[in-house]
Design a protein around this motif. Structure first.
Motif, mmCIF file in Angstrom:
data_model
loop_
_atom_site.group_PDB
_atom_site.id
_atom_site.type_symbol
_atom_site.label_atom_id
_atom_site.label_comp_id
_atom_site.label_asym_id
_atom_site.label_seq_id
_atom_site.Cartn_x
_atom_site.Cartn_y
_atom_site.Cartn_z
ATOM 1 N N ASN A 1 0.867 -1.182 0.000
ATOM 2 C CA ASN A 1 0.000 0.000 0.000
ATOM 3 C C ASN A 1 0.902 1.229 0.000
ATOM 4 O O ASN A 1 1.866 1.264 0.760
ATOM 5 C CB ASN A 1 -0.886 -0.015 1.255
ATOM 6 C CG ASN A 1 -1.890 1.119 1.274
ATOM 7 O OD1 ASN A 1 -1.532 2.295 1.323
ATOM 8 N ND2 ASN A 1 -3.155 0.768 1.216
ATOM 9 N N PRO A 2 0.594 2.232 -0.824
ATOM 10 C CA PRO A 2 1.510 3.385 -0.914
ATOM 11 C C PRO A 2 1.623 4.215 0.362
ATOM 12 O O PRO A 2 2.582 4.969 0.519
ATOM 13 C CB PRO A 2 0.892 4.249 -2.022
ATOM 14 C CG PRO A 2 -0.202 3.472 -2.631
ATOM 15 C CD PRO A 2 -0.544 2.315 -1.752
ATOM 16 N N LEU A 3 0.646 4.068 1.280
ATOM 17 C CA LEU A 3 0.682 4.917 2.482
ATOM 18 C C LEU A 3 1.104 4.175 3.747
ATOM 19 O O LEU A 3 1.203 4.777 4.809
ATOM 20 C CB LEU A 3 -0.703 5.537 2.730
ATOM 21 C CG LEU A 3 -1.045 6.845 2.040
ATOM 22 C CD1 LEU A 3 -2.335 7.419 2.614
ATOM 23 C CD2 LEU A 3 0.071 7.884 2.206
ATOM 24 N N SER A 4 1.346 2.862 3.666
ATOM 25 C CA SER A 4 1.548 2.110 4.911
ATOM 26 C C SER A 4 3.020 1.940 5.303
ATOM 27 O O SER A 4 3.322 1.421 6.378
ATOM 28 C CB SER A 4 0.881 0.736 4.814
ATOM 29 O OG SER A 4 1.454 -0.021 3.767
ATOM 30 N N GLU B 1 4.438 7.240 -1.722
ATOM 31 C CA GLU B 1 4.878 7.123 -3.124
ATOM 32 C C GLU B 1 3.664 7.213 -4.065
ATOM 33 O O GLU B 1 2.558 6.788 -3.701
ATOM 34 C CB GLU B 1 5.641 5.806 -3.340
ATOM 35 C CG GLU B 1 4.838 4.546 -3.049
ATOM 36 C CD GLU B 1 5.721 3.301 -2.839
ATOM 37 O OE1 GLU B 1 6.957 3.408 -2.787
ATOM 38 O OE2 GLU B 1 5.142 2.207 -2.719
ATOM 39 N N ASP B 2 3.913 7.742 -5.278
ATOM 40 C CA ASP B 2 2.790 7.847 -6.214
ATOM 41 C C ASP B 2 2.567 6.494 -6.895
ATOM 42 O O ASP B 2 3.323 5.548 -6.700
ATOM 43 C CB ASP B 2 3.006 8.990 -7.228
ATOM 44 C CG ASP B 2 4.239 8.766 -8.094
ATOM 45 O OD1 ASP B 2 4.702 7.611 -8.213
ATOM 46 O OD2 ASP B 2 4.775 9.749 -8.647
ATOM 47 N N LEU C 1 -10.511 10.358 6.003
ATOM 48 C CA LEU C 1 -9.244 10.033 6.673
ATOM 49 C C LEU C 1 -8.329 9.225 5.747
ATOM 50 O O LEU C 1 -8.782 8.315 5.047
ATOM 51 C CB LEU C 1 -9.510 9.228 7.947
ATOM 52 C CG LEU C 1 -10.536 9.809 8.930
ATOM 53 C CD1 LEU C 1 -10.544 8.992 10.229
ATOM 54 C CD2 LEU C 1 -10.267 11.275 9.218
ATOM 55 N N GLY C 2 -7.051 9.560 5.768
ATOM 56 C CA GLY C 2 -6.019 8.764 5.070
ATOM 57 C C GLY C 2 -6.326 8.477 3.616
ATOM 58 O O GLY C 2 -6.023 7.370 3.130
ATOM 59 N N GLU C 3 -6.920 9.442 2.928
ATOM 60 C CA GLU C 3 -7.227 9.320 1.486
ATOM 61 C C GLU C 3 -8.075 8.091 1.174
ATOM 62 O O GLU C 3 -8.011 7.533 0.077
ATOM 63 C CB GLU C 3 -5.926 9.249 0.658
ATOM 64 C CG GLU C 3 -5.053 10.478 0.795
ATOM 65 C CD GLU C 3 -3.695 10.313 0.118
ATOM 66 O OE1 GLU C 3 -3.535 9.408 -0.718
ATOM 67 O OE2 GLU C 3 -2.798 11.096 0.450
ATOM 68 N N GLY C 4 -8.822 7.620 2.151
ATOM 69 C CA GLY C 4 -9.675 6.451 1.918
ATOM 70 C C GLY C 4 -8.885 5.153 1.887
ATOM 71 O O GLY C 4 -9.420 4.096 1.552
ATOM 72 N N ARG C 5 -7.593 5.221 2.233
ATOM 73 C CA ARG C 5 -6.796 3.983 2.314
ATOM 74 C C ARG C 5 -6.921 3.432 3.727
ATOM 75 O O ARG C 5 -7.411 4.115 4.631
ATOM 76 C CB ARG C 5 -5.333 4.273 1.980
ATOM 77 C CG ARG C 5 -5.164 4.812 0.567
ATOM 78 C CD ARG C 5 -3.701 4.894 0.181
ATOM 79 N NE ARG C 5 -3.550 5.542 -1.110
ATOM 80 C CZ ARG C 5 -3.701 4.936 -2.291
ATOM 81 N NH1 ARG C 5 -4.000 3.656 -2.359
ATOM 82 N NH2 ARG C 5 -3.554 5.595 -3.418
ATOM 83 N N LEU C 6 -6.456 2.194 3.903
ATOM 84 C CA LEU C 6 -6.521 1.539 5.223
ATOM 85 C C LEU C 6 -6.154 2.506 6.354
ATOM 86 O O LEU C 6 -4.979 2.853 6.516
ATOM 87 C CB LEU C 6 -5.472 0.440 5.257
ATOM 88 C CG LEU C 6 -5.636 -0.818 4.446
ATOM 89 C CD1 LEU C 6 -4.278 -1.370 4.105
ATOM 90 C CD2 LEU C 6 -6.438 -1.806 5.219
ATOM 91 N N VAL C 7 -7.147 2.920 7.135
ATOM 92 C CA VAL C 7 -6.887 3.966 8.125
ATOM 93 C C VAL C 7 -5.961 3.465 9.242
ATOM 94 O O VAL C 7 -5.204 4.242 9.830
ATOM 95 C CB VAL C 7 -8.225 4.522 8.689
ATOM 96 C CG1 VAL C 7 -8.932 3.525 9.595
ATOM 97 C CG2 VAL C 7 -8.009 5.836 9.416
ATOM 98 N N LEU D 1 -3.359 1.643 8.952
ATOM 99 C CA LEU D 1 -1.947 1.708 8.551
ATOM 100 C C LEU D 1 -1.556 3.093 8.063
ATOM 101 O O LEU D 1 -0.401 3.501 8.186
ATOM 102 C CB LEU D 1 -1.652 0.650 7.486
ATOM 103 C CG LEU D 1 -1.504 -0.748 8.106
ATOM 104 C CD1 LEU D 1 -2.142 -1.801 7.245
ATOM 105 C CD2 LEU D 1 -0.044 -1.068 8.380
ATOM 106 N N ALA D 2 -2.526 3.835 7.509
ATOM 107 C CA ALA D 2 -2.217 5.185 7.013
ATOM 108 C C ALA D 2 -2.067 6.164 8.170
ATOM 109 O O ALA D 2 -1.200 7.033 8.145
ATOM 110 C CB ALA D 2 -3.302 5.649 6.050
#
Ligand code: ADE
Length: 418
Positions: free
Chosen positions: A76-79, A102-103, A333-339, A341-342
């Motif tokens: 995941n890019p945010l974790s 990362e993008d 929250l967290g761009e809708g990614r796994l909150v 881990l984000a």
């Protein structure tokens, strides 16, 4: 050695945090000690696509102790925890390709760099390695013995591939082990999701209305912990039995359209797309907080939310405020990614202990038995699952009873004592 991490100077911080996590992972450490002696993974190349966390670092140390060569990229890019990535490169000589934030292009180029190892085993959390190999790197198939999969979403996808006859190598579904999903998905997601929401918002859960979409093992855990913090929990479901279970567990169950009018905080954990969408955003109250703890960032329809909005701003580190034309604000929250881990650190080490013990032992199993496996999705062998349970109890100092020979006989008979 190849790698791409944020900053190697972060390694010392990572080293201390990994040591801290490893203190909560006695089962994995016991496996690591045995692996150091027996080297069951000697000569094995493993490409791992996992959340780059302190707990994952202990798994990487274990695979290395077993003799494997490992390449690690993020699932995941945010974790990614950048200090952990630096530690693995600087101290452990493990090639890591991941940088928090990362993008999309970098994320996929990192997956390719992990695959450049030409792995014998793929270790996935969400099936990105398997998908990339099947779509773009089929030349790697000749070296691959098998793969392992960590999460529900990945297992669902891999089973669809097997059913469609397109799965090109065997997979062990680590997620399906009892010592994985009953603990990691329920207690791990439960605690870390609430942790992520609180770290991101610093809002009080007591007295708030908390809507959980999906009552699988993750949803059960999130609902249980939100309830424990004093929130009024509403569950939404599409499965009648799960909905019934949520009712009998004491929650209100209703459609998302009704829940949308009532909720202060919404958390999706369904594994499906567009669980929160335009009609729900329209019905939500001003200031509603929405987040996701399912694997992919597809559960909240952010595209529609952006289209409906006149403005968007970052109001806190992990909070984006969307202002609708009506003037109403919706916070994501967290761009809708796994909150979890984000905005927090993911599951605590003591549950990852069992999940990653399954990963390590599944890798050993695959090394021994891979050539006999078919292109199917297999469960973790029962003896591995039970052994991990036994080791965890022993590490916790919990003793359990043993059946008397007479009791064993009774259980095996059909005519005694009826
Ligand atoms: N998935 C959820 N929590 C995690 C953690 N702490 N480490 C790795 N993967 C995870």
């Amino acid at each position: 050695m190849e790698y791409d991490v944020k900053d190697l100077a972060l390694a010392e911080k990572g080293r201390n945090r990994v040591e801290w996590a490893s203190q909560g992972m006695p089962v994995l450490k016991a496996i690591q000690n045995r692996f150091s002696d027996e080297k069951p993974l000697a000569g094995v190349r493993i490409a791992a696509c996992l959340h780059v966390t302190t707990e994952t670092a202990v798994l990487m140390q274990t695979l290395k102790a077993g003799g494997a060569k490992v390449h690690l990229c993020a699932s995941n890019p945010l974790s990614t925890q950048d200090d952990v990535a630096a530690f693995l490169v600087a101290d452990e000589d493990i090639s890591v390709f991941s940088i928090k934030g990362e993008d999309r292009d970098t994320y996929y180029s990192h997956i390719h760099q992990a695959l450049d190892l030409r792995p014998h085993i793929t270790m996935d959390d969400g099936a990105d390695l398997v998908s990339t190999i099947h779509a773009e790197r089929r030349e790697l198939l000749e070296d691959i013995l098998a793969g392992t999969e960590e999460t529900t979403t990945g297992v669902i996808r891999l089973k669809s591939m097997a059913t469609a006859g397109v799965l090109a190598y065997p997979i062990v579904a680590v997620n399906d082990a009892n010592t994985k999903h009953l603990f990691d998905n329920r207690y791990g997601t439960g605690q870390s999701t609430v942790d992520g929401i609180i770290r991101a918002t610093n809002r009080l859960l007591a007295g708030s209305t908390f809507v959980v979409a999906g009552y699988g093992w993750c949803g059960r855990g999130v609902a249980m912990r939100a309830n424990g913090m004093g929130a009024k929990v509403i569950v939404t479901e599409i499965d009648p039995l799960r909905a019934l279970e949520a009712v009998m567990d004491g929650y209100q169950v209703m459609s998302m359209l009704k829940a949308a009018e009532l909720g202060d905080i919404f958390c999706t954990v369904t594994g499906d797309i567009k669980v929160l969408r335009k009609e729900h955003f329209v019905a939500m109250r001003d200031g509603a907080i929405v987040c996701n703890s399912g694997h992919f960032n597809v559960e909240i329809d952010l595209e529609s939310l952006a289209e409906m909005s006149e403005a968007k701003r970052q109001i806190r580190e992990d909070v984006e405020e969307y202002r609708l034309s009506s003037g109403k604000r919706i916070n994501v929250l967290g761009e809708g990614r796994l909150v979890n881990l984000a905005a927090a650190e993911g599951h605590p080490s003591s549950v990852m202990d069992m999940s990653f013990a399954n990963q390590a032992l599944a890798a050993e199993y695959v090394k021994k038995n891979g050539s006999t496996l078919q292109k199917k999705v297999y469960g973790v062998p029962e003896d591995i699952d039970s052994e991990i349970g036994r080791l965890k109890l022993a590490a916790m100092g919990v003793e359990i009873d043993i059946l008397l020979p007479e009791q064993e006989k009774y259980l095996a008979s059909w005519d005694m004592g009826t």
